[in-house]
Design a protein around this motif. Structure first.
Motif, PDB file in Angstrom:
ATOM      1  N   SER A 381      31.781  33.875  30.377  1.00 27.18           N
ATOM      2  CA  SER A 381      33.156  33.798  30.884  1.00 27.18           C
ATOM      3  C   SER A 381      34.007  32.910  29.992  1.00 27.18           C
ATOM      4  O   SER A 381      35.158  33.224  29.687  1.00 27.18           O
ATOM      5  CB  SER A 381      33.150  33.246  32.313  1.00 27.18           C
ATOM      6  OG  SER A 381      32.491  34.122  33.181  1.00 27.18           O
ATOM      7  N   TYR A 385      37.246  33.881  27.780  1.00 33.78           N
ATOM      8  CA  TYR A 385      38.471  33.179  28.183  1.00 33.78           C
ATOM      9  C   TYR A 385      39.109  32.482  26.977  1.00 33.78           C
ATOM     10  O   TYR A 385      40.330  32.559  26.779  1.00 33.78           O
ATOM     11  CB  TYR A 385      38.147  32.161  29.270  1.00 33.78           C
ATOM     12  CG  TYR A 385      39.346  31.373  29.748  1.00 33.78           C
ATOM     13  CD1 TYR A 385      40.266  31.924  30.627  1.00 33.78           C
ATOM     14  CD2 TYR A 385      39.562  30.065  29.302  1.00 33.78           C
ATOM     15  CE1 TYR A 385      41.375  31.204  31.059  1.00 33.78           C
ATOM     16  CE2 TYR A 385      40.666  29.340  29.725  1.00 33.78           C
ATOM     17  CZ  TYR A 385      41.567  29.912  30.600  1.00 33.78           C
ATOM     18  OH  TYR A 385      42.658  29.208  31.012  1.00 33.78           O
ATOM     19  N   ILE A 409      36.232  37.253  33.713  1.00 34.90           N
ATOM     20  CA  ILE A 409      36.019  37.127  35.159  1.00 34.90           C
ATOM     21  C   ILE A 409      34.878  38.011  35.647  1.00 34.90           C
ATOM     22  O   ILE A 409      34.163  37.645  36.585  1.00 34.90           O
ATOM     23  CB  ILE A 409      37.337  37.432  35.903  1.00 34.90           C
ATOM     24  CG1 ILE A 409      38.322  36.289  35.642  1.00 34.90           C
ATOM     25  CG2 ILE A 409      37.110  37.601  37.406  1.00 34.90           C
ATOM     26  CD1 ILE A 409      39.699  36.491  36.219  1.00 34.90           C
ATOM     27  N   TYR A 416      33.001  33.908  44.403  1.00 36.93           N
ATOM     28  CA  TYR A 416      33.477  32.968  43.395  1.00 36.93           C
ATOM     29  C   TYR A 416      33.355  31.527  43.885  1.00 36.93           C
ATOM     30  O   TYR A 416      33.727  31.200  45.016  1.00 36.93           O
ATOM     31  CB  TYR A 416      34.935  33.261  43.047  1.00 36.93           C
ATOM     32  CG  TYR A 416      35.152  34.601  42.393  1.00 36.93           C
ATOM     33  CD1 TYR A 416      34.482  34.941  41.225  1.00 36.93           C
ATOM     34  CD2 TYR A 416      36.039  35.527  42.940  1.00 36.93           C
ATOM     35  CE1 TYR A 416      34.684  36.172  40.614  1.00 36.93           C
ATOM     36  CE2 TYR A 416      36.250  36.759  42.341  1.00 36.93           C
ATOM     37  CZ  TYR A 416      35.561  37.077  41.179  1.00 36.93           C
ATOM     38  OH  TYR A 416      35.760  38.293  40.581  1.00 36.93           O
ATOM     39  N   ALA A 420      34.999  29.015  39.074  1.00 35.98           N
ATOM     40  CA  ALA A 420      35.720  30.242  38.722  1.00 35.98           C
ATOM     41  C   ALA A 420      37.229  30.105  38.868  1.00 35.98           C
ATOM     42  O   ALA A 420      37.989  30.943  38.360  1.00 35.98           O
ATOM     43  CB  ALA A 420      35.223  31.392  39.605  1.00 35.98           C
ATOM     44  N   TYR A 423      39.797  30.434  35.840  1.00 37.83           N
ATOM     45  CA  TYR A 423      39.872  31.780  35.291  1.00 37.83           C
ATOM     46  C   TYR A 423      40.726  32.694  36.188  1.00 37.83           C
ATOM     47  O   TYR A 423      41.541  33.477  35.699  1.00 37.83           O
ATOM     48  CB  TYR A 423      38.464  32.368  35.150  1.00 37.83           C
ATOM     49  CG  TYR A 423      37.526  31.531  34.314  1.00 37.83           C
ATOM     50  CD1 TYR A 423      37.558  31.593  32.924  1.00 37.83           C
ATOM     51  CD2 TYR A 423      36.602  30.686  34.911  1.00 37.83           C
ATOM     52  CE1 TYR A 423      36.689  30.834  32.147  1.00 37.83           C
ATOM     53  CE2 TYR A 423      35.733  29.922  34.150  1.00 37.83           C
ATOM     54  CZ  TYR A 423      35.787  29.990  32.774  1.00 37.83           C
ATOM     55  OH  TYR A 423      34.927  29.230  32.017  1.00 37.83           O
ATOM     56  N   LEU A 424      40.518  32.596  37.485  1.00 41.33           N
ATOM     57  CA  LEU A 424      41.268  33.421  38.432  1.00 41.33           C
ATOM     58  C   LEU A 424      42.757  33.100  38.399  1.00 41.33           C
ATOM     59  O   LEU A 424      43.607  33.997  38.397  1.00 41.33           O
ATOM     60  CB  LEU A 424      40.716  33.207  39.845  1.00 41.33           C
ATOM     61  CG  LEU A 424      39.297  33.734  40.101  1.00 41.33           C
ATOM     62  CD1 LEU A 424      38.739  33.148  41.391  1.00 41.33           C
ATOM     63  CD2 LEU A 424      39.302  35.255  40.158  1.00 41.33           C
ATOM     64  N   ARG A 427      44.395  34.381  35.124  1.00 40.05           N
ATOM     65  CA  ARG A 427      44.643  35.832  35.111  1.00 40.05           C
ATOM     66  C   ARG A 427      45.772  36.196  36.063  1.00 40.05           C
ATOM     67  O   ARG A 427      46.572  37.098  35.780  1.00 40.05           O
ATOM     68  CB  ARG A 427      43.370  36.600  35.468  1.00 40.05           C
ATOM     69  CG  ARG A 427      43.553  38.118  35.291  1.00 40.05           C
ATOM     70  CD  ARG A 427      42.272  38.892  35.458  1.00 40.05           C
ATOM     71  NE  ARG A 427      41.773  38.890  36.830  1.00 40.05           N
ATOM     72  CZ  ARG A 427      40.725  39.605  37.242  1.00 40.05           C
ATOM     73  NH1 ARG A 427      40.067  40.371  36.365  1.00 40.05           N
ATOM     74  NH2 ARG A 427      40.314  39.542  38.485  1.00 40.05           N
ATOM     75  N   ASP A 443      44.094  37.948  42.949  1.00 41.10           N
ATOM     76  CA  ASP A 443      43.484  36.817  42.231  1.00 41.10           C
ATOM     77  C   ASP A 443      43.833  35.489  42.885  1.00 41.10           C
ATOM     78  O   ASP A 443      43.001  34.575  42.968  1.00 41.10           O
ATOM     79  CB  ASP A 443      43.929  36.809  40.770  1.00 41.10           C
ATOM     80  CG  ASP A 443      43.050  37.688  39.890  1.00 41.10           C
ATOM     81  OD1 ASP A 443      42.038  38.205  40.408  1.00 41.10           O
ATOM     82  OD2 ASP A 443      43.372  37.863  38.703  1.00 41.10           O
ATOM     83  N   TYR A 447      41.321  32.838  44.370  1.00 45.40           N
ATOM     84  CA  TYR A 447      41.415  31.438  43.936  1.00 45.40           C
ATOM     85  C   TYR A 447      41.386  30.509  45.147  1.00 45.40           C
ATOM     86  O   TYR A 447      40.679  29.489  45.152  1.00 45.40           O
ATOM     87  CB  TYR A 447      42.697  31.229  43.137  1.00 45.40           C
ATOM     88  CG  TYR A 447      42.993  29.779  42.796  1.00 45.40           C
ATOM     89  CD1 TYR A 447      42.500  29.196  41.631  1.00 45.40           C
ATOM     90  CD2 TYR A 447      43.770  28.986  43.647  1.00 45.40           C
ATOM     91  CE1 TYR A 447      42.771  27.871  41.325  1.00 45.40           C
ATOM     92  CE2 TYR A 447      44.035  27.660  43.353  1.00 45.40           C
ATOM     93  CZ  TYR A 447      43.535  27.117  42.188  1.00 45.40           C
ATOM     94  OH  TYR A 447      43.787  25.793  41.898  1.00 45.40           O
TER      95      TYR A 447
END
Length: 567
Positions: A381, A385, A409, A416, A420, A423-424, A427, A443, A447
């Motif tokens: 990831s 990223y 992701i 998640y 995580a 990253y969420l 995005r 997303d 999150y």
């Protein structure tokens, strides 16, 4: 053979104390026996006793009770030489045994007793070797009365031999001088012809393990503990104990690791870090460099050593002593990782190279390096990223960036977790920029669950805006209410709630909310404008009054509304 053993027994049975002149090898064997003194943390004498060496490198054994509460111990051999106890190698309070290493202080080796290879049978002849500064053949004979099995199928002997205080913790040997174990203290009040011996196989098994910091027996001794003999266990021991040791103790344990495992670069790296942490001048930095050079020189895996040194340099860029110093820059680290790749092109090395290139602003080269990583078995990831961030720097097509973020992701485990969340969220922001509000909303919801609801009012405001753009009005209303619950007097949120109610046709609710805002801030031009719009929707003549007030307060949008609604 029976006659030889009988003669030996008779020769060692020359007085009422059951001692006599043993075989010719006894004087040399007794050189391995020593006297020992233990001290508390104020250097007060605690106890004295006996022990013996079981290796030429200075590994000794004695009784645990002698060491309990001790902060220091000194061994005195038969020549009067003194050796401080350097570290504890194992202890057992149940069977009253401790194993330790002495500091030979430059001496290459000491006399020691070799271990017997197999357990002695019942009836076998044995000798107890006492500590003595005299070069005599004095010994105490006995017989094996019984052999029991203790922990781990190890030997525990009962001897036909009357115990004496002077013989506690002395070695018991067979007729050839091989040690079978340590004579134990007599805890009974009996004067019978009986004594007990903990087998040498049990003693050899005593050790410091990776998790020995929790061993009560070792905790009762305040002398430094040795490292596990297994290299991997020793590394775990370092990791586990680092947080509980002082800087000086850490430096000592790193030196022990280097001494014990000179071909493992990890010890040098950690010792170098402890030196740098305590550095007070450039002279100290030179010692750090010498230590790292040794890691590179002596490590059995040159690429691993170079990799560790690169991580060391990278992680210490903020250190004032290294600022701009030759050999310590990111460029120097890049040169070293390229050497490691030349030896062994592992993807992890290439990933570090990519990170260094990114740090230096060499974006295209960093992207090329990440491409190798992302096509390897360590693609992660993070690697996708980081590649996405480099594509953003190059202002690449949004679809290309999104593809990389998707690849990042998709490698995250579900459900998640907190890790995580960055990253969420990233995005989600990118999807917002692309106008993909419904996907962004998904997303943001993920999150929220990933951080277990640990968000602030601004998060709810952002999600409300996205939900509004996605025409998810119910969620938008819920989110702006949550934002206001966290920050009840935030005018931005209050106005947004009023505006949202107005947008969904809840004009009366909007007017109530706007009245509250005007009471809170009588000069808020936007509140008057929204109030005017609400009145317009209700065909209420008060609309023009509100719009004119908004214009007076500087609202630039009110004028057009006045022109079209207030003739």
């Amino acid at each position: 053979m029976k006659r030889i053993l009988f003669t030996l027994l008779v020769s060692c049975f020359g007085s009422v104390l059951a001692f006599g002149q043993g075989p010719k090898w006894v004087p040399n064997a007794k050189k391995a026996v020593f006297s020992i003194m233990t001290f508390d943390n104020l250097d007060n004498l605690l106890k004295t006793g006996n022990g013996f060496f079981i290796s030429e490198t200075g590994v000794g054994v004695s009784d645990f009770n002698l060491f309990k509460g001790a902060s220091k111990a000194v061994v005195i051999d038969t020549e009067g030489e003194k050796y401080p106890v350097y570290s504890i190698l194992g202890a057992d309070d149940t069977y009253d045994v401790v194993k330790f290493l002495v500091d030979l202080q430059g001496k290459k080796k000491v006399d020691h007793l070799a271990a017997i290879e197999v357990s002695l049978p019942i009836g076998a002849e044995v000798l107890v070797l006492p500590y003595s500064v005299k070069k005599d053949r004095l010994c105490y004979p006995g017989k094996v009365k019984s052999v029991d099995v203790i922990r781990g199928n190890r030997s525990y002997y009962t001897l036909d031999l009357r115990m004496q205080e002077a013989l506690e913790s002395c070695p018991v040997v067979d007729v050839d001088g091989a040690v079978i174990g340590i004579l134990q203290k007599d805890h009974s009040s009996s004067s019978a012809m009986i004594s007990h011996v903990v087998g040498i196989d049990f003693i050899n098994d005593l050790k410091v393990g990776a998790l020995s910091f929790a061993d009560p027996a070792l905790q009762d001794i305040f002398i430094k503990k040795g490292l596990p003999t297994d290299e991997n266990e020793a590394l775990v021991y370092l990791y586990v104990n680092e947080s509980s040791l002082s800087a000086d103790e850490l430096a000592g344990i790193y030196k022990d690791f280097i001494r014990q495992f000179p071909a493992n670069s990890e010890g040098y790296i950690r010792y170098a870090q402890s030196l740098l942490n305590g550095a007070k001048s450039q002279a100290d930095v030179k010692e750090v460099k010498v230590t790292l050079d040794k890691a590179n020189e002596l490590s059995r895996a040159k690429d691993e050593a170079l990799f560790s040194i690169v991580k060391f340099i990278s992680s210490n860029q903020q250190n004032e002593f290294l600022n701009g110093l030759k050999g310590w820059t990111i460029e120097d680290a890049l040169s070293l990782i390229e050497q490691a790749i030349a030896i062994n092109p592992l993807p992890i090395y290439v990933q570090v190279k990519a990170e260094l290139l990114d740090n230096l602003g060499r974006t295209d080269e960093a992207i090329a390096a990440y491409a190798i990583v992302n096509n390897s078995d360590i693609a992660s990831s993070l690697s996708f990223y980081n590649t996405a961030q480099l594509y953003k720097q190059k202002e690449a097509k949004p679809e290309e960036i999104l593809a990389l973020l998707d690849s990042s992701i998709v490698r995250l485990p579900k459900p998640y977790a907190f890790d995580a969340s960055p990253y969420l969220f990233d995005r989600a922001l990118h999807l917002i920029d692309m106008g993909k509000h419904r996907e962004a909303l998904k997303d943001l919801n993920e999150y929220y669950y990933a951080v277990e609801g640990g968000v602030n009012a601004n998060f709810f405001y952002i999600r409300e805006q996205v939900a509004l753009s996605a025409r998810q009005y119910h969620q938008a209303l819920d989110d702006i209410e949550l934002a206001i619950q966290l920050e009840p007097t935030n005018l931005l949120y209050l106005l947004e709630r009023a505006s949202l109610n107005l947008r969904v046709g809840r004009y009366d609710e909007a007017l109530v909310l706007l009245e509250d805002i005007i009471k809170l801030d009588p000069t808020n031009a936007e509140a008057y404008r929204l109030q005017g719009v609400s009145y317009i929707q209700k065909k209420d003549k008060r609309a023009c009054s509100s719009l004119k007030k908004a214009k007076e307060l500087g609202d630039t949008l009110a004028d057009d509304l006045i022109k079209s609604n207030c003739k």
